[in-house]
Motif scaffolding. Structure first.
Motif, PDB file in Angstrom:
ATOM      1  N   LYS A 241      94.332  -6.503  73.248  1.00 19.12           N
ATOM      2  CA  LYS A 241      94.674  -6.450  71.821  1.00 19.12           C
ATOM      3  C   LYS A 241      94.679  -5.010  71.335  1.00 19.12           C
ATOM      4  N   ASN A 242      95.733  -4.661  70.586  1.00 11.65           N
ATOM      5  CA  ASN A 242      95.904  -3.309  70.036  1.00 11.65           C
ATOM      6  C   ASN A 242      96.007  -2.238  71.115  1.00 11.65           C
ATOM      7  N   ILE A 243      96.362  -2.623  72.288  1.00 11.29           N
ATOM      8  CA  ILE A 243      96.543  -1.652  73.365  1.00 11.29           C
ATOM      9  C   ILE A 243      97.965  -1.776  73.891  1.00 11.29           C
ATOM     10  N   GLY A 244      98.578  -0.635  74.141  1.00 13.73           N
ATOM     11  CA  GLY A 244      99.962  -0.636  74.602  1.00 13.73           C
ATOM     12  C   GLY A 244     100.907  -1.024  73.494  1.00 13.73           C
ATOM     13  N   ILE A 245     100.795  -0.329  72.373  1.00 11.02           N
ATOM     14  CA  ILE A 245     101.613  -0.673  71.211  1.00 11.02           C
ATOM     15  C   ILE A 245     103.071  -0.256  71.441  1.00 11.02           C
ATOM     16  N   LEU A 246     103.975  -1.199  71.220  1.00 10.10           N
ATOM     17  CA  LEU A 246     105.411  -0.902  71.241  1.00 10.10           C
ATOM     18  C   LEU A 246     105.974  -1.401  69.920  1.00 10.10           C
ATOM     19  N   LYS A 247     106.402  -0.457  69.087  1.00 12.09           N
ATOM     20  CA  LYS A 247     106.910  -0.842  67.764  1.00 12.09           C
ATOM     21  C   LYS A 247     108.306  -1.445  67.897  1.00 12.09           C
TER      22      LYS A 247
ATOM     23  N   GLY B 277     107.693  -9.751  72.145  1.00 12.55           N
ATOM     24  CA  GLY B 277     106.320  -9.396  71.813  1.00 12.55           C
ATOM     25  C   GLY B 277     106.243  -8.476  70.606  1.00 12.55           C
ATOM     26  N   CYS B 278     107.399  -7.940  70.153  1.00 13.44           N
ATOM     27  CA  CYS B 278     107.444  -7.110  68.947  1.00 13.44           C
ATOM     28  C   CYS B 278     107.904  -7.921  67.752  1.00 13.44           C
ATOM     29  N   GLY B 279     107.970  -9.212  67.894  1.00 15.27           N
ATOM     30  CA  GLY B 279     108.330 -10.051  66.761  1.00 15.27           C
ATOM     31  C   GLY B 279     109.810 -10.269  66.571  1.00 15.27           C
ATOM     32  N   ILE B 280     110.640  -9.856  67.526  1.00 11.99           N
ATOM     33  CA  ILE B 280     112.080 -10.076  67.403  1.00 11.99           C
ATOM     34  C   ILE B 280     112.470 -11.234  68.313  1.00 11.99           C
ATOM     35  N   ALA B 281     112.865 -12.340  67.690  1.00 13.34           N
ATOM     36  CA  ALA B 281     113.116 -13.568  68.459  1.00 13.34           C
ATOM     37  C   ALA B 281     114.537 -13.573  68.988  1.00 13.34           C
TER      38      ALA B 281
ATOM     39  N   VAL C   9     112.185 -20.538  70.631  1.00 12.89           N
ATOM     40  CA  VAL C   9     112.123 -19.145  71.084  1.00 12.89           C
ATOM     41  C   VAL C   9     110.782 -18.590  70.618  1.00 12.89           C
ATOM     42  N   ILE C  10     110.009 -18.095  71.579  1.00  8.63           N
ATOM     43  CA  ILE C  10     108.666 -17.623  71.267  1.00  8.63           C
ATOM     44  C   ILE C  10     108.718 -16.148  70.895  1.00  8.63           C
ATOM     45  N   SER C  11     108.058 -15.797  69.817  1.00  8.52           N
ATOM     46  CA  SER C  11     107.873 -14.372  69.549  1.00  8.52           C
ATOM     47  C   SER C  11     106.504 -14.165  68.915  1.00  8.52           C
ATOM     48  N   GLU C  12     105.970 -12.976  69.131  1.00  3.73           N
ATOM     49  CA  GLU C  12     104.643 -12.633  68.616  1.00  3.73           C
ATOM     50  C   GLU C  12     104.746 -11.330  67.844  1.00  3.73           C
ATOM     51  N   ASN C  13     104.023 -11.234  66.751  1.00  7.88           N
ATOM     52  CA  ASN C  13     104.143 -10.049  65.901  1.00  7.88           C
ATOM     53  C   ASN C  13     103.158  -8.935  66.231  1.00  7.88           C
ATOM     54  N   THR C  14     102.335  -9.126  67.252  1.00  4.42           N
ATOM     55  CA  THR C  14     101.255  -8.170  67.462  1.00  4.42           C
ATOM     56  C   THR C  14     101.710  -6.847  68.070  1.00  4.42           C
ATOM     57  N   CYS C  15     102.888  -6.835  68.716  1.00  3.56           N
ATOM     58  CA  CYS C  15     103.465  -5.611  69.299  1.00  3.56           C
ATOM     59  C   CYS C  15     102.576  -4.971  70.369  1.00  3.56           C
ATOM     60  N   ASP C  16     101.584  -5.657  70.906  1.00  4.37           N
ATOM     61  CA  ASP C  16     100.708  -5.059  71.916  1.00  4.37           C
ATOM     62  C   ASP C  16     100.788  -5.835  73.237  1.00  4.37           C
ATOM     63  N   SER C  17      99.957  -5.418  74.190  1.00  2.00           N
ATOM     64  CA  SER C  17      99.944  -6.078  75.495  1.00  2.00           C
ATOM     65  C   SER C  17      99.658  -7.568  75.338  1.00  2.00           C
ATOM     66  N   TYR C  18      98.771  -7.877  74.410  1.00  6.47           N
ATOM     67  CA  TYR C  18      98.371  -9.259  74.190  1.00  6.47           C
ATOM     68  C   TYR C  18      99.569 -10.108  73.749  1.00  6.47           C
TER      69      TYR C  18
ATOM     70  N   HIS D 277     106.102   5.421  76.104  1.00  3.96           N
ATOM     71  CA  HIS D 277     105.662   5.167  74.723  1.00  3.96           C
ATOM     72  C   HIS D 277     104.394   4.328  74.712  1.00  3.96           C
ATOM     73  N   ILE D 278     104.380   3.316  75.582  1.00  4.11           N
ATOM     74  CA  ILE D 278     103.253   2.386  75.618  1.00  4.11           C
ATOM     75  C   ILE D 278     101.998   3.068  76.142  1.00  4.11           C
ATOM     76  N   ALA D 279     102.180   3.959  77.129  1.00  5.74           N
ATOM     77  CA  ALA D 279     101.026   4.553  77.808  1.00  5.74           C
ATOM     78  C   ALA D 279     100.475   5.764  77.067  1.00  5.74           C
ATOM     79  N   GLN D 280     100.973   6.049  75.889  1.00  7.77           N
ATOM     80  CA  GLN D 280     100.546   7.235  75.167  1.00  7.77           C
ATOM     81  C   GLN D 280      99.179   7.014  74.502  1.00  7.77           C
ATOM     82  N   ASN D 281      98.260   7.945  74.723  1.00  8.20           N
ATOM     83  CA  ASN D 281      96.959   7.943  74.037  1.00  8.20           C
ATOM     84  C   ASN D 281      96.106   6.706  74.274  1.00  8.20           C
ATOM     85  N   ILE D 282      96.194   6.134  75.438  1.00  6.56           N
ATOM     86  CA  ILE D 282      95.240   5.080  75.797  1.00  6.56           C
ATOM     87  C   ILE D 282      94.534   5.508  77.084  1.00  6.56           C
TER      88      ILE D 282
END
Lengths: 143, 368
Positions: free
Chosen positions: B203-209, B225-229, B248-257, B342-347
Motif C-alpha cells: 500500500k502506497n508503494i510504487g505509485i503510478l499516477k 490499477g490507476c483507476g482507468i477502466a 471490468v475491474i479497476s482500483e483507484n489506489t494507484c499503488d502496488s496493492y 517512475h514507480i521505483a523512484q524514492n522507495i
C-alpha cells in the motif's frame, strides 16, 4: 460528441482518410518533416494514446508507422511517413511524448533510423556492440 | 567537534540473473543509503528476433513462435495474429470455435494471473501463496494440455478455427475444476492481500499516477490499477465477448496493492466468463474452410487482444506472398516497463522488488 476526425479537420485542417479494408482505422500520409507535428496535432484532437510506433521497409526505403488511439470515441489513426534508404532520419517524438522513448530506441536498433533530438538514442534490444540493423530487409546474419 | 560522515551514491545492478526479475531483466539502481534515487532499465537479454523470424516463415509456421512471447499466456498471444490473418483473408470462424477460443483464453488468463499473483507474494518473501497458486495452475495446464497437446506452448489456434475439438467429457472435468477452484480463492486472499504484512509492503508503494500511465501508454492491470477502466474485451469486443456478462475491474489506489488487486479480482471475472461459456457451447464444426496455402491479399492490419499484462497487438503487413512482409508485435510488457523508473523512484530497495512484481512483466514478451 464530435469525433476526433472532425476536430482534426476543423482545428488543424488534417484530412484523415479510412484505411483500405479490412482495417477499420483512419490514416494519413505525411512528409517525414511533418510527422511529429502531425502526431502532436492529432493528440490535441483527441488521439491521446500512442499505442504503437514502428517502421517497415518500403520501396527501397523505410516508412515510419505511428498508431494513435482515442479510447473514448474508439477511433484509431495511422500516421505514415516515408524515409529514404540512405541516412534515414526523422525528428524525435520523445521530448513531447514520453511513450515514444523506448519505441523509438527500438526502431533505431532494428532499422537504423536516427531520431533527431532523442535524449538517449541507444540500442535497447540488441547489445551495445552489435553491428547492423536486424529488421532491414538487406540484413545478413552477423556470425 | 563532530566529524561529518561522508555519504556517497551507490550503483547496484538489480538482475539480470535475479529470481525477482521475472526472467532476465536488469535495472541499474542508484542508491542513496537504502533509498532508490535513480533507475535505468536494461533489457534485451531474452531477445530471439521473433519479428525477423516471422519474415522467413510461412504464415502457418509462425504460430508456434507466438506461444514463446509471453510464455505464461500462449493462447492470448496466438489469438491476435490468427485473427489478423483471418480478417485479411475474410475467413469466418465457426461459432463453436469462437466459444472454444474464449474458453481457452480465459483459462489461460487465470493461469497467467495465478503466476503473477503468486509471484507478488514470493517477491515479498512469502513462499506459500506461490506454491498454492502453482498447484491450481497445474490443473489448468493439464486441462489446456488435454485440448491442445501441450502445457504452455500450445500451437492450437488456426486460421479459421482451432486445431482440435474438445475431447469427450471435457466440460464435466472443467466444471469440476471450476467448483474446486472457486473455494481456493478466499484461501489465497487470506495469505495475500488480507495479510497485514502484505498490505504494509504494497500500500502506497510504487505509485503510478493515472496521467503518467496514460502518457506512457500503459495498459492492462497496470493502467486499471490507476483507476482507468479500460479493457479491450469490453471496449473493442472480439469473438463472443459482447454476449458475456463480466465486470471490468479497476482500483483507484494507484499503488502496488491496487495493481495486485486488479489481477486478483480478474481471476474471479474469468471464472464467471468460463461458467457462462460452458453451458452455451454450441455444436458444430471447429474449423472453417480455408485454402491449403495461406496467401492473404496485400494489405495491412492491426489486431489486438486484452492479454493478462495489457494490450497485445499484432501489426501484419502482407505483400500477397505466402510469407508475411512485416510482423510487428506490440508487447504490453515493453510499454508497461517504461513506467518502472517512475514507480521505483524514492522507495527502498526491497520495495523496488515488490513494485516490479506489481507490473508483472514477462521478459519473453518485452524482448521478443
Amino acid at each position: 460528441m464530435s469525433t476526433s476526425k472532425d476536430i482534426a479537420k476543423q482545428k488543424f485542417g488534417i484530412d484523415l482518410s479510412p484505411m483500405p479494408a479490412p482495417e477499420t482505422a483512419l490514416m494519413i500520409n505525411v512528409d517525414s518533416a511533418k510527422a511529429v507535428e502531425t502526431c502532436l496535432k492529432l493528440r490535441e484532437s483527441g488521439f491521446s494514446i500512442l499505442t504503437m510506433l514502428t517502421a517497415k521497409c518500403k520501396d527501397n526505403g523505410f516508412e515510419m508507422v505511428y498508431m494513435l488511439d482515442n479510447w473514448e470515441t474508439r477511433e484509431r489513426v495511422f500516421v505514415f511517413a516515408s524515409l529514404p534508404a540512405q541516412d534515414p532520419k526523422i525528428k524525435s517524438l520523445t521530448p513531447d511524448w514520453e511513450a515514444a522513448d523506448w519505441l523509438e530506441r527500438e526502431v533505431y536498433d532494428m532499422f537504423g533510423i536516427v531520431f533527431e533530438g532523442h535524449p538517449n538514442l541507444q540500442r535497447i534490444i540488441t547489445p551495445e556492440n552489435f553491428t547492423g540493423h536486424p529488421l532491414r530487409k538487406d540484413f545478413t546474419d552477423t556470425d | 567537534m563532530e566529524e561529518k560522515i561522508r555519504t556517497d551514491l551507490l550503483e547496484v545492478n538489480f538482475g539480470p540473473q535475479h529470481p525477482a526479475t521475472h526472467g532476465v531483466f536488469r535495472a541499474v539502481l542508484t542508491l542513496d543509503g537504502e533509498i532508490v534515487v535513480g533507475c535505468k532499465p536494461v533489457l534485451g537479454y531474452l531477445h530471439r528476433g521473433i519479428e525477423k523470424i516471422a519474415e522467413r516463415l510461412t504464415y502457418q509456421q509462425f504460430i508456434p513462435y507466438l506461444d514463446r512471447l509471453d510464455y505464461v499466456s500462449g493462447f492470448l498471444n496466438e489469438y491476435p495474429y490468427v485473427r489478423a490473418i483471418e480478417k485479411l483473408m475474410g475467413i469466418e470462424v465457426p461459432i463453436r470455435a469462437q466459444y472454444i477460443r474464449v474458453l481457452m483464453m480465459e483459462l489461460n488468463r487465470i493461469a497467467a494471473h495465478l503466476v503473477n499473483v503468486g509471484a507478488q507474494g514470493l517477491d515479498l518473501a512469502s513462499m506459500t501463496p506461490m506454491v498454492y497458486c502453482l498447484r491450481e495452475r497445474e490443473y489448468i495446464l493439464e486441462l489446456m494440455a488435454e485440448v491442445s497437446g501441450s502445457r504452455m506452448t500450445f500451437n492450437y489456434f488456426r486460421f479459421g478455427g482451432v486445431k482440435f475439438d474438445l475431447p469427450e467429457g471435457y466440460l464435466s472435468k472443467l466444471d469440476r475444476f471450476i467448483h474446486y477452484f472457486k473455494d481456493r480463492l478466499p484461501e489465497y486472499a487470506s495469505m495475500l492481500h488480507r495479510n497485514e504484512i502484505f498490505q504494509a509492503r504494497t500500500k502506497n508503494i510504487g505509485i503510478l499516477k493515472p496521467e503518467t500511465a496514460l502518457k506512457l501508454s500503459c495498459t492492462g492491470p497496470t493502467l486499471r490499477g490507476c483507476g482507468i477502466a479500460r479493457d479491450l474485451r469490453k471496449d473493442e469486443p472480439y469473438e463472443i465477448y459482447p454476449t458475456l456478462d463480466f465486470d471490468v475491474i479497476s482500483e483507484n489506489t494507484c499503488d502496488s496493492y491496487g495493481r495486485f488487486l486488479v489481477r486478483f479480482k480478474e481471476i474471479e471475472q474469468s471464472v464467471r466468463i468460463i461458467e457462462q461459456t460452458m453451458p452455451n457451447l454450441p455444436e458444430g464444426p471447429v474449423m472453417a474452410k480455408v485454402p491449403k496455402v495461406i496467401k492473404p491479399p496485400a494489405g495491412e492490419i492491426y489486431c489486438r487482444v486484452e492479454a493478462p499484462i495489457g494490450e497485445f497487438g499484432v501489426y501484419v503487413v502482407s505483400d500477397g506472398s505466402p510469407k508475411p512482409y512485416r510482423v510487428k508485435l506490440r508487447s504490453p510488457s515493453f510499454s508497461n516497463l517504461m513506467s518502472f523508473p517512475h514507480i521505483a523512484q524514492n522507495i527502498s530497495m526491497p520495495d523496488v522488488v515488490a513494485a516490479f512484481a506489481s507490473l508483472a512483466p514477462t521478459m519473453g514478451d518485452s524482448d521478443r
